[in-house]
Structures are given as structure tokens and as C-alpha cells.
Enzyme design. Structure first.
Site, PDB file in Angstrom:
ATOM      1  N   CYS A  96      13.187   9.984   8.135  1.00 31.37           N
ATOM      2  CA  CYS A  96      12.916   9.503   9.495  1.00 31.37           C
ATOM      3  C   CYS A  96      14.183   9.571  10.337  1.00 31.37           C
ATOM      4  CB  CYS A  96      12.390   8.086   9.433  1.00 31.37           C
ATOM      5  SG  CYS A  96      13.383   7.066   8.367  1.00 31.37           S
ATOM      6  N   GLU A 154       8.638   0.669  11.443  1.00 30.05           N
ATOM      7  CA  GLU A 154       9.726   1.647  11.284  1.00 30.05           C
ATOM      8  C   GLU A 154       9.061   3.003  11.398  1.00 30.05           C
ATOM      9  OE1 GLU A 154      12.853   0.842  10.805  1.00 30.05           O
ATOM     10  OE2 GLU A 154      13.025  -0.906   9.516  1.00 30.05           O
ATOM     11  N   LYS A 162       0.879  -1.171   0.000  1.00 26.15           N
ATOM     12  CA  LYS A 162       0.000   0.000   0.000  1.00 26.15           C
ATOM     13  C   LYS A 162       0.915   1.219   0.000  1.00 26.15           C
ATOM     14  CE  LYS A 162      -1.995   2.911   1.945  1.00 26.15           C
ATOM     15  NZ  LYS A 162      -1.713   4.312   1.550  1.00 26.15           N
ATOM     16  N   GLU A 190       9.068  15.342  16.020  1.00 27.40           N
ATOM     17  CA  GLU A 190       9.587  15.190  14.661  1.00 27.40           C
ATOM     18  C   GLU A 190       8.935  16.245  13.767  1.00 27.40           C
ATOM     19  OE1 GLU A 190       8.308  11.739  12.319  1.00 27.40           O
ATOM     20  OE2 GLU A 190      10.402  11.459  11.776  1.00 27.40           O
TER      21      GLU A 190
END
Ligand code: NAD
Ligand code: MN
Length: 502
Positions: free
Chosen positions: A295, A261, A186, A396
Site C-alpha cells: 500500500c 488503512e 477475516k 494504484e
């Protein structure tokens, strides 16, 4: 200047299909969506939008291929050959794939080339690694024999983010099909194109129907459908920490195997004995690569107080020299931001920093890029006068924004580095090898880069500690995360056993 601009090789396609059961299909309800080039704001293509019905068909195709198909029965060398062929086709279409990735993401050319190259190498890496992946023979008492088999876990839902669309798809597909699993990928709705092309290449290379299915669509709708599905055995997710938590919770209902992750806020420690120029260049790359949409972006920069001024002067000067512009121009250092929402998020964080009393040393606003006025661009931004409790230090941002803080000694540096809910990347700059090792050993993160700007190459384990998730990708042990260990015990004594003594 024009010499510098890459010649375009992509044959423009207006429509991209889903890939289900070896076929390129439209969605069951005919729904589509458009993808935008973030550098220009222009429409790139129309894409079939998978419905839950399509997701169901993909699960059944993957199930059929796994339970009754030949892929997992192939000799391992034959699967390896197919993975090599996937890599070879990708390589032969390198410039075209790079271009498509750039149009879908607004990345600069050097950035896209590196990522496409790595995606190719990932298939080559797993083509090699799978040949050596095997069970063991265990030490047993006499007359007993025990060996283990590594069996593919089954049907895997693989949900990927928009920041490295092709690379993330490769990280997921390559190890899974290497061991014999079937997958349903996906892609992120913002960037589905290269994953679709990769799915087409898998078919062309000889992956049987149903083994690789690609279904772009809404995460909340079809992504969630896969996560909740009884007949999906594993979900491998890369994306944000909040969505990852929800996936883990839902996957618990069927006890799916899960690897996550997730996000990060990676520390970058520059000691007083570092090679300052190397540390400046590495820190620059650490945060501004991929427009900070990484990331593992080293977004918290801690510099020893004795070199703080010198380092910062050089770091600011180089940051100001970062060139935003035509992604196809090889002289462009930094590409666009993925969309308007992300641009707003980044700017919101920067504004929050100012409100909390921080100082913007450079950048700090939406960038005006000549010729790309309808794209989404943000200036490379350095923020100082921050404290550990500020939002920009804790959360983040996923953009080209770095916070910088001085420290006094090794102990303080380690304490600051570990003061985060995340634990994905980290970096240490020091010419003292013993110190670098000491610090690396104490950092709570899945990856430590010592005097090194790069966090991931085929073979290096990639994944997080703490709320950055769990499981490692890109490495040998990933193969274990797509397999179950079966233990086979046999008795070979000449006298039959009667353990109950009846
Ligand atoms: P996201 O979590 O919004 O989306 C990731 C994927 O999950 C997309 O395909 C999305 O459609 C899907 N999704 C969304 N909601 C879902 C749901 N309820 N159920 C199932 N699927 C769902 O993340 P993003 O904005 O695409 O990517 C940015 C994030 O990804 C950042 O936090 C970044 O740190 C993280 N990331 C992590 C790594 C890593 O390896 N640790 C790598 C790249 C990106
Ligand atoms: Mn796009």
C-alpha cells in the site's frame, strides 16, 4: 546455488480450520476453498470457508467473551505476559511460519522473514505499550475530581488484505487484545493460512476462548456480515479504497467505530543534492519490495532534472539486475504476483500507459521464470514520458511498476507529490537537512521517509491522509483507537450541592 535454498521445516497440513470460541471447527455448511502458491500455481491447502452462520457464532463468542469473560478483567501485566508468550511461540516456530507465508503468497524468503519478524515484534511492542496505557487526572475547580478510564471498545471485526497476511493480522490483533477487546479476524481468501496459525498460537499462549476468532471467507459475504452486525462495536479494515468506502457507509448504520488503512500512490522525491546511490537503492526497494504489492509502495518517482539521466541510468541497471526465481533461494530478490487477476490488472495498467504515449524503459510484461512456469510473475517495470493525468500516475497499480518524471525545483516537487487523491507514504532524498525538513512538512501524507527506505517499524504510526484512510496502526495511539475514554466526575465538598436551588 542449492546451498542458498532454505531447508524446508513445515510439516504439511492439508486442512485448516476456522477458529471460533477457542475451537478449531469446520464451517457450518461444510464448505471449503483451496489456497494456491502463486509462485508455482500449486494447491497449498484446503481451508474451511466461513458462512454467515459461522460469522454469527463468532460474533456471539466474541460478545460473550467480552461482556462476561475474564480477559478484560485481567491485570494488565497478565495480558502483557500472554502477548509476550504469543511472540515467544511465534519465534520458536519462526521458520515454519515463514515457509507457510511464502507458500501462501509467493513472497521471496528475505521478504517473508522480515514480515514474520515484524509480526512477532508487534506483539512484543504492545505487550510493553499496554502497561503504560492509562487514563488521566484532569485539572478541575476545587472540590471536583475528574479522571478518565480507557475502556476497551468491545467486539472488533478486523478485515485484512492479502499482501502482508501475517503482519496485517498482527497489526490488528495485538493492540486490540492488549486493551481487552475481543476480535473476529477475516483474512483475505487468497492468503488465510498464517492468520489461522496465529489464532491457534493465541489460544496456546492462554488467550481465553472467544477473544480471538479467525474466520476466512468471502469479503462480500462474511466480511460484510460483520460490518453490518449490530453487536460488533468496531471495524478495522485494511484493503482497497473502494471497499473501504463501502465499509464506512455500512458501518454508519450502527455508528461503529471505524479505522481504514487504504490504498496509496506514494511519491518519492529525489533532489539534486541527494546521495544518488542511496537514493537509487532506496527507490528500488520502495517500489519492488514485496513485488510492488504494498500500500505504501513508492510508485511515483520524481527526480530533479539535473541528476535525472545519471539517476535513471543507475536505476534501470539495478532494476534489470533484480532476480526473480525460487522464493526459497536467498539470492531471489522478488517473488511472485498474488494471482492471475492481479497479473492481468498490472499488465492492463502497463498497456494503458503505452496507449497513452508513455515509454517502457525496462520490463513491461509477464515474466518467464524458469521452473516456475505455472506461477504468476511480472517483470520489474519502469515507465517514463508520463504526465500527471495518465492512469498509471493517478491509480494504484499494486505491482512492480514505477512511473518516473523529472522536476525543476522544490516547489514543483511538492506540487507533484501532493497531486494525488491518496496520502499514505512518501519519500524525500536530499543531503540538505533543512530542505528535507521543509519538504517533509509540506507533503500531504501520513508517512514521510527521509533518506530512508523503511516505512514501518513497531512504534512508528502507520496510516493515511486523504483517501488513504484514517487511524494509525503499529503505534501507541492505536491503543486509543481500540478504547473509549470514560470521564468520571466526582464532588468531594463537605456541603451537599443543590444546583437547581429548589
Ligand atoms: P480488498 O479491499 O479487495 O480486500 C481486503 C479485505 O476486505 C479482504 O479480506 C476481502 O475479503 C475483504 N472484503 C472485500 N469486500 C468486502 C466487503 N464488501 N465487505 C467487507 N469486507 C470485504 O483489498 P486486497 O486486494 O485484499 O488488498 C489490496 C489493497 O489493500 C490495496 O489497495 C492496498 O493498497 C491496500 N492495503 C492497504 C494497506 C494500508 O495499511 N494502508 C496495507 C495493505 C494493503
Ligand atoms: Mn495463497
Amino acid at each position: 546455488m542449492t546451498q542458498q535454498v532454505q531447508e524446508k521445516v513445515l510439516v504439511k497440513r492439508d486442512f485448516y480450520h476456522l477458529i471460533i470460541n477457542g475451537e478449531k471447527v469446520e464451517s457450518s455448511n461444510g464448505e471449503t476453498f483451496q489456497t494456491i502458491n502463486p509462485a508455482t500455481g500449486e494447491v497449498v491447502a484446503t481451508v474451511a470457508k466461513a458462512s454467515q452462520e459461522d460469522a454469527e457464532r463468532a460474533v456471539q463468542a466474541a460478545r460473550q467473551a467480552f461482556d462476561f469473560g475474564k480477559w478484560k478483567q485481567y491485570p494488565v501485566n497478565r495480558r502483557a505476559q500472554v502477548l509476550h508468550k504469543i511472540a515467544a511461540i511465534m519465534r520458536s516456530r519462526f521458520n515454519e511460519i515463514v515457509e507457510l507465508e511464502m507458500l501462501d503468497t509467493g513472497k521471496s524468503i528475505g521478504t517473508a522473514q522480515g514480515q514474520v519478524n515484524q509480526a512477532i515484534e508487534d506483539f512484543e511492542f504492545y505487550a510493553g505499550a499496554i502497561v503504560g496505557h492509562r487514563g488521566a487526572v484532569n485539572n478541575m475547580p476545587g472540590q471536583f475530581h475528574n479522571y478518565t478510564e480507557k475502556e476497551p471498545v468491545g467486539v472488533c471485526a478486523q478485515i485484512v488484505p492479502w499482501n502482508y497476511p501475517l503482519m496485517m493480522a498482527a497489526w490488528k490483533i495485538a493492540p486490540a487484545i492488549a486493551v481487552g477487546c475481543s476480535v473476529i479476524v477475516k483474512p483475505a481468501s487468497l492468503t488465510p493460512l498464517t492468520a489461522i496459525v496465529l489464532g491457534e498460537i493465541c489460544l496456546e499462549a492462554g488467550v481465553p476462548a472467544g477473544v480471538v476468532n479467525i474466520i476466512p471467507g468471502s469479503g462480500k459475504d462474511v466480511g460484510n456480515y460483520l460490518v453490518e452486525h449490530q453487536q460488533v462495536d468496531k471495524v478495522a479494515f485494511t484493503g482497497s479504497t473502494p471497499v473501504g468506502k463501502g465499509i464506512m457507509e455500512k458501518a454508519s448504520q450502527t455508528l461503529k467505530r471505524v479505522t481504514l488503512e487504504l490504498g496509496g500512490k506514494s511519491p518519492n522525491l529525489v533532489f539534486e543534492d541527494a546521495d544518488i546511490d542511496a537514493a537509487v537503492d532506496g527507490s528500488l526497494y520502495g517500489i519492488f519490495y514485496n513485488s510492488g504489492q504494498s500500500c505504501e509502495a513508492r510508485s511515483r518517482l520524481y527526480v530533479h532534472k539535473d541528476i535525472y539521466d545519471e539517476f535513471l541510468e543507475k536505476f534501470v541497471a539495478k532494476t534489470k539486475a533484480i532476480k526473480l526465481g525460487d522464493p526459497f533461494d536467498k539470492g531471489t530478490h522478488m517473488g511472485a504476483i498474488i494471482d492471475q487477476d492481479q497479473l492481468n490488472t498490472i499488465d492492463g495498467y502497463v498497456k494503458s500507459a503505452v496507449e497513452e504515449g508513455a515509454t517502457i524503459l525496462t520490463g513491461g510484461k509477464v515474466a518467464a521464470v524458469e521452473g516456475f512456469e505455472n506461477g504468476f510473475w511480472y517483470e520489474p517495470t519502469i515507465i517514463t514520458d508520463v504526465t500527471q493525468s495518465m492512469k498509471v500516475v493517478r491509480e494504484e497499480i499494486f505491482g512492480p511498476v514505477v512511473v518516473v518524471m523529472p522536476f525543476s525545483d522544490e516547489k514543483e516537487a511538492i506540487r507533484l507529490a501532493n497531486d494525488s487523491e491518496f496520502g499514505l507514504g512518501s519519500a524525500v532524498w536530499s543531503k540538505d537537512g533543512a530542505r528535507a525538513t521543509r519538504v517533509a512538512n509540506q507533503i500531504q501524507a501520513g508517512i514521510v521517509m527521509v533518506n530512508c527506505p523503511f516505512s514501518a517499524m513497531p512504534g512508528t504510526p502507520f496510516g493515511g491522509y486523504k483517501q488513504s484512510g484514517f487511524g494509525r496502526e503499529l503505534c501507541i495511539e492505536t491503543l486509543d483507537l481500540y478504547t473509549e475514554t470514560k470521564s468520571i466526575i466526582s464532588y468531594y465538598g463537605s456541603r451537599p450541592l443543590n444546583p437547581l436551588g429548589v
